[in-house]
Design a protein around this motif. Structure first.
Motif, PDB file in Angstrom:
ATOM      1  N   SER A 418       0.811  -1.219   0.000  1.00 10.72           N
ATOM      2  CA  SER A 418       0.000   0.000   0.000  1.00 10.72           C
ATOM      3  C   SER A 418       0.844   1.268   0.000  1.00 10.72           C
ATOM      4  O   SER A 418       0.317   2.371  -0.048  1.00 10.72           O
ATOM      5  CB  SER A 418      -0.932   0.001   1.219  1.00 10.72           C
ATOM      6  OG  SER A 418      -0.189  -0.137   2.417  1.00 10.72           O
ATOM      7  N   GLY A 419       2.170   1.111   0.066  1.00 11.42           N
ATOM      8  CA  GLY A 419       3.031   2.280   0.078  1.00 11.42           C
ATOM      9  C   GLY A 419       3.381   2.721   1.485  1.00 11.42           C
ATOM     10  O   GLY A 419       2.818   2.251   2.466  1.00 11.42           O
ATOM     11  N   GLU A 420       4.318   3.657   1.587  1.00  9.88           N
ATOM     12  CA  GLU A 420       4.752   4.144   2.888  1.00  9.88           C
ATOM     13  C   GLU A 420       3.749   5.134   3.464  1.00  9.88           C
ATOM     14  O   GLU A 420       2.920   5.701   2.752  1.00  9.88           O
ATOM     15  CB  GLU A 420       6.121   4.826   2.746  1.00  9.88           C
ATOM     16  CG  GLU A 420       7.230   3.886   2.289  1.00  9.88           C
ATOM     17  CD  GLU A 420       8.558   4.614   2.163  1.00  9.88           C
ATOM     18  OE1 GLU A 420       8.566   5.854   2.323  1.00  9.88           O
ATOM     19  OE2 GLU A 420       9.571   3.943   1.923  1.00  9.88           O
ATOM     20  N   LEU A 421       3.839   5.346   4.769  1.00 10.15           N
ATOM     21  CA  LEU A 421       2.990   6.346   5.414  1.00 10.15           C
ATOM     22  C   LEU A 421       3.261   7.720   4.812  1.00 10.15           C
ATOM     23  O   LEU A 421       4.406   8.070   4.497  1.00 10.15           O
ATOM     24  CB  LEU A 421       3.260   6.384   6.911  1.00 10.15           C
ATOM     25  CG  LEU A 421       2.743   5.211   7.749  1.00 10.15           C
ATOM     26  CD1 LEU A 421       3.203   5.362   9.194  1.00 10.15           C
ATOM     27  CD2 LEU A 421       1.227   5.128   7.686  1.00 10.15           C
ATOM     28  N   LEU A 422       2.219   8.489   4.642  1.00 11.89           N
ATOM     29  CA  LEU A 422       2.365   9.844   4.115  1.00 11.89           C
ATOM     30  C   LEU A 422       2.997  10.756   5.162  1.00 11.89           C
ATOM     31  O   LEU A 422       2.763  10.607   6.364  1.00 11.89           O
ATOM     32  CB  LEU A 422       0.999  10.402   3.711  1.00 11.89           C
ATOM     33  CG  LEU A 422       0.288   9.683   2.561  1.00 11.89           C
ATOM     34  CD1 LEU A 422      -1.143  10.196   2.435  1.00 11.89           C
ATOM     35  CD2 LEU A 422       1.035   9.888   1.250  1.00 11.89           C
ATOM     36  N   ILE A 511      -2.390   6.916   5.672  1.00  9.48           N
ATOM     37  CA  ILE A 511      -2.618   8.081   6.531  1.00  9.48           C
ATOM     38  C   ILE A 511      -2.277   7.689   7.969  1.00  9.48           C
ATOM     39  O   ILE A 511      -2.879   6.772   8.519  1.00  9.48           O
ATOM     40  CB  ILE A 511      -4.081   8.554   6.436  1.00  9.48           C
ATOM     41  CG1 ILE A 511      -4.387   9.025   5.018  1.00  9.48           C
ATOM     42  CG2 ILE A 511      -4.350   9.667   7.447  1.00  9.48           C
ATOM     43  CD1 ILE A 511      -5.849   9.361   4.780  1.00  9.48           C
ATOM     44  N   PRO A 512      -1.323   8.355   8.596  1.00  8.21           N
ATOM     45  CA  PRO A 512      -0.927   7.977   9.959  1.00  8.21           C
ATOM     46  C   PRO A 512      -2.049   8.245  10.964  1.00  8.21           C
ATOM     47  O   PRO A 512      -2.657   9.318  10.956  1.00  8.21           O
ATOM     48  CB  PRO A 512       0.290   8.871  10.250  1.00  8.21           C
ATOM     49  CG  PRO A 512       0.746   9.368   8.909  1.00  8.21           C
ATOM     50  CD  PRO A 512      -0.488   9.462   8.068  1.00  8.21           C
ATOM     51  N   ASP A 513      -2.333   7.265  11.792  1.00  6.76           N
ATOM     52  CA  ASP A 513      -3.328   7.459  12.841  1.00  6.76           C
ATOM     53  C   ASP A 513      -2.846   8.559  13.787  1.00  6.76           C
ATOM     54  O   ASP A 513      -1.710   8.536  14.265  1.00  6.76           O
ATOM     55  CB  ASP A 513      -3.531   6.149  13.613  1.00  6.76           C
ATOM     56  CG  ASP A 513      -4.637   6.260  14.647  1.00  6.76           C
ATOM     57  OD1 ASP A 513      -5.704   6.778  14.298  1.00  6.76           O
ATOM     58  OD2 ASP A 513      -4.413   5.846  15.802  1.00  6.76           O
ATOM     59  N   GLY A 514      -3.693   9.548  14.030  1.00  9.81           N
ATOM     60  CA  GLY A 514      -3.343  10.657  14.919  1.00  9.81           C
ATOM     61  C   GLY A 514      -2.770  11.868  14.206  1.00  9.81           C
ATOM     62  O   GLY A 514      -2.594  12.919  14.827  1.00  9.81           O
TER      63      GLY A 514
END
Length: 530
Positions: A418-422, A511-514
C-alpha cells in the motif's frame, strides 16, 4: 453453486473489483455464509436485468463458469465482475459502461471503451419505464413487510426445533433474493439518474454541483442517527431502538456477525457523545438532515437558474427522481439486512441443535458448515472439518485484495503493497464525494466498536456499512479506501453534511493514525498537515 471460497480457473482477461461488493459484504465469508447467499445473490442480479428488459428468460440461470457470474469470491472475499456489468450497461439506454463502472465501483480503467448497442432497446422500452414508475411504492411496501416479518419471526426462533430453523432459513433466503432483486435495480437506476444529474450540472456551467443535488434525500441511516440521539436523551427505550435498528451492528454484512440486537454494547459506548448534543443544536441529526435538504433546494435553484427555461421542468423532475431512488438505495440495504438478521438468529439456534446432536461443539461453529449440507442432513462428528475451516477463515482475515484486477488477484497481507505512510504536506487523492473542507485528527478505524472518536476527528477506514453511522455523528469528515459517489459512506456523509473523500485505495494504510490532516471534499484530496 459456488463451492469454494477461492475462485479457480478464472480467465486472465476477466476484470474484477472489490468495489461495492466489499461494501455490501465486508470481511471474509464463512462456508455457511457463501453457500447461503451465492445463488440468491446471483439470481437477484439476473432477475433485476430481466425485469428491466436487458435479459431474456434464457439468462435466468446460474452459469457454470465463474467468468459468466456477476460476482464471486477470492480468498474468501467478495468481488464483482466488472465485465458483466459493463456488458449489461452497453445495452441500457441513458447510461454507459463507463458511467456504471465509475458510479458503482469508483474505478474506471484507462483503456475503457463503451460499446453501446440498441438491440435490447425495444424490450427495455417496453418494460423499464413501467418498472421505474412502480418501484418506489413497491419498494416501500416490501420494506415495511420485512420490518413486520422480522419482528414476528425473532421471538419464536429461540425455542424453534431443527425443522423450524431450516424452514425459517429457507424463507429468509427467498426474501433476501426478492429484496436484492429490486435493490439491485434501484442501484442501477440511481446510478444512471445520478450520472444524468452530473451531466445536467456540467452542461449548465456548474460542474460538481451534483454533490449537493444528491444530498438531503433521506435514508434509513438518517433514522438510525436520530434514534441514537433519541435513545441518549431517553426519548425512546433500548427495546424500541433494537426493534427499529437491531439488524445493524459490527459485521452485519456477514451472517456470522453479531448485530446490535445481540449486543448493544457498541451503541451504549457512544451515548455520552450524543447526550452532549442538545435539541436544536446544528449537530443534532434532525438539524443536520434539515440543513442538507435546504442545501439541496438551494443547489436546485442554482441549477435551474443556470438552465434554459425550456429545460427547467425536466431538470427539476430528474433531480427529484434521483433523490427518491437514492433514498430507496439505502432502504434496500436495510431490507436485506433484516433478512440476514432473521437468518443468523435461525442459524445460531440450529447451531444449538447441532451441538446437542454431537455434530459440533459450539453453536458458532454452525457458520463453518455449508447451508446445503445442513439442508441435506449433517450427522456425525464434524469437529475436524470445522477446525480446518476455522483455521482457513482466520488466515484469510489477514489477507487483502486489490481494488481491481484481471484474472487472478495478487493477494497481500494487511498493510503490504500500500506504500509508505504519508508525511507532512503530502496529498492523497480520491473521489470528491461530499463537499466541504475540514481539518482534524485522523483516526484510522478497522472496527467501529473498538475505537473512541473525539468530536471533529476524521474517520479514516477501508469502507463503511450502516453500523458505522454511530461514528458519523461524532466525526468531522470521512475518508474511505473503497467506493464512489453512490457508495454507502459518501451517501451518509452527504446526509449529515460531512466532507467525504472516497476511493483513495490506500488511505487507511498510508494516513498515519493521529496525524493532523485536511480533508477537501470538493477537490477529493486529503493532505497531511502535521
Amino acid at each position: 453453486m459456488l463451492t469454494t471460497l477461492d475462485s479457480a480457473g478464472v480467465a486472465s482477461e476477466t476484470t474484477w473489483t472489490t468495489g461495492n461488493v466489499a461494501e455490501a459484504f465486508p470481511g471474509v465469508f464463512t462456508a455457511f455464509g457463501i453457500s447461503f447467499v451465492f445463488e440468491p445473490m446471483e439470481m437477484a442480479f439476473r432477475r433485476m436485468f430481466y425485469d428491466l428488459g436487458a435479459f431474456s428468460t434464457a439468462d435466468l440461470v446460474i452459469p457454470d463458469s465463474v467468468d459468466d457470474c456477476f460476482w464471486s469470491l477470492f480468498a474468501g472475499r467478495g468481488a464483482g465482475n466488472i465485465d458483466k456489468f459493463r456488458q449489461v450497461a452497453d445495452v441500457l439506454p441513458g447510461t454507459s459502461a463507463t458511467a456504471i463502472e465509475a458510479q458503482l465501483f469508483g474505478y474506471v480503467r484507462p483503456e475503457t471503451v463503451d460499446a453501446n448497442t440498441i438491440r435490447r432497446y425495444p424490450m427495455i422500452l417496453a418494460k423499464a419505464p413501467r418498472w421505474v414508475a412502480s418501484t418506489p411504492k413497491r419498494h416501500d411496501s416490501m420494506f415495511a413487510g420485512l420490518r413486520r416479518w422480522r419482528l414476528d419471526q425473532l421471538p419464536g426462533i429461540g425455542i424453534a426445533d431443527k425443522s423450524t430453523c431450516l424452514a425459517v432459513l429457507a424463507d429468509a433466503r427467498r426474501r433476501f433474493e426478492d429484496i436484492m432483486t429490486i435493490h439491485m435495480g434501484v442501484a442501477f437506476v440511481s446510478s444512471a439518474l445520478a450520472d444524468k444529474v452530473a451531466e445536467f450540472a456540467s452542461a449548465a456551467g456548474v460542474p460538481g454541483l451534483e454533490q449537493h443535488l444528491l444530498s438531503g434525500v433521506g435514508s434509513d441511516e438518517n433514522e438510525v442517527a436520530h434514534d441514537l440521539w433519541a435513545l441518549a436523551h431517553d426519548e425512546i427505550t433500548e427495546q424500541d431502538f433494537v426493534d427499529r435498528h437491531g439488524y445493524h451492528g459490527p459485521g452485519e454484512g456477514q451472517l456470522s456477525g453479531r448485530t446490535w440486537r445481540e449486543d448493544l454494547g457498541p451503541v451504549r459506548q457512544r451515548l455520552d457523545d450524543y447526550r452532549s448534543i442538545p435539541a436544536g443544536s446544528p449537530k443534532a441529526p434532525r438539524s443536520r438532515s434539515s440543513a442538507q435538504v435546504a442545501l439541496r433546494d438551494s443547489a436546485l435553484r442554482q441549477l435551474l437558474d443556470a438552465t434554459p427555461a425550456v429545460k427547467r421542468r425536466p431538470t427539476a423532475l430528474l433531480v427529484r427522481w434521483a433523490a427518491r431512488f437514492l433514498a430507496l438505495r439505502e432502504q434496500g440495504k436495510a431490507g436485506y439486512l433484516m433478512t440476514y438478521d432473521v437468518a443468523r438468529a435461525a442459524a445460531r439456534r440450529l447451531g444449538d441443535h447441532m451441538v446437542g446432536h454431537g455434530v459440533i461443539t459450539d453453536r458458532e461453529h454452525i457458520f463453518h458448515l455449508r447451508y446445503d449440507a445442513l439442508v441435506a442432513g449433517v450427522s456425525g462428528d464434524q469437529r475436524a472439518l470445522v477446525n480446518d475451516r476455522i483455521a482457513e477463515y482466520t488466515q484469510r482475515t489477514e489477507l487483502r485484495l486489490p481494488q481491481a484486477w484481471q484474472g487472478t488477484p495478487e493477494i497481500v497481507k494487511v498493510g503490504e503493497g500500500s506504500g509508505e505512510l504519508l508525511g507532512p504536506n503530502q496529498t492523497l487523492s480520491g473521489v470528491a464525494a461530499s463537499g466541504g473542507v475540514v481539518e482534524g485528527r485522523a483516526r484510522v478505524v478497522h472496527d467501529p466498536s473498538e475505537v473512541e472518536l473525539d468530536d471533529g476527528d476524521v474517520l479514516v477506514c477501508e469502507t463503511t456499512d450502516p453500523s458505522w453511522v454511530s461514528l458519523f455523528l461524532v466525526a468531522g469528515a470521512v475518508v474511505t479506501d473503497y467506493g464512489g459517489l453512490l457508495s454507502h459512506g459518501p451517501i451518509v456523509a452527504r446526509e449529515l453534511g460531512l466532507p467525504c473523500v472516497c476511493g483513495t485505495e490506500t488511505g487507511s494504510n498510508r494516513i498515519p493514525d493521529g496525524a493532523h490532516i485536511r480533508v477537501d471534499g470538493d477537490k477529493g484530496e486529503v493532505t497531511i498537515l502535521a
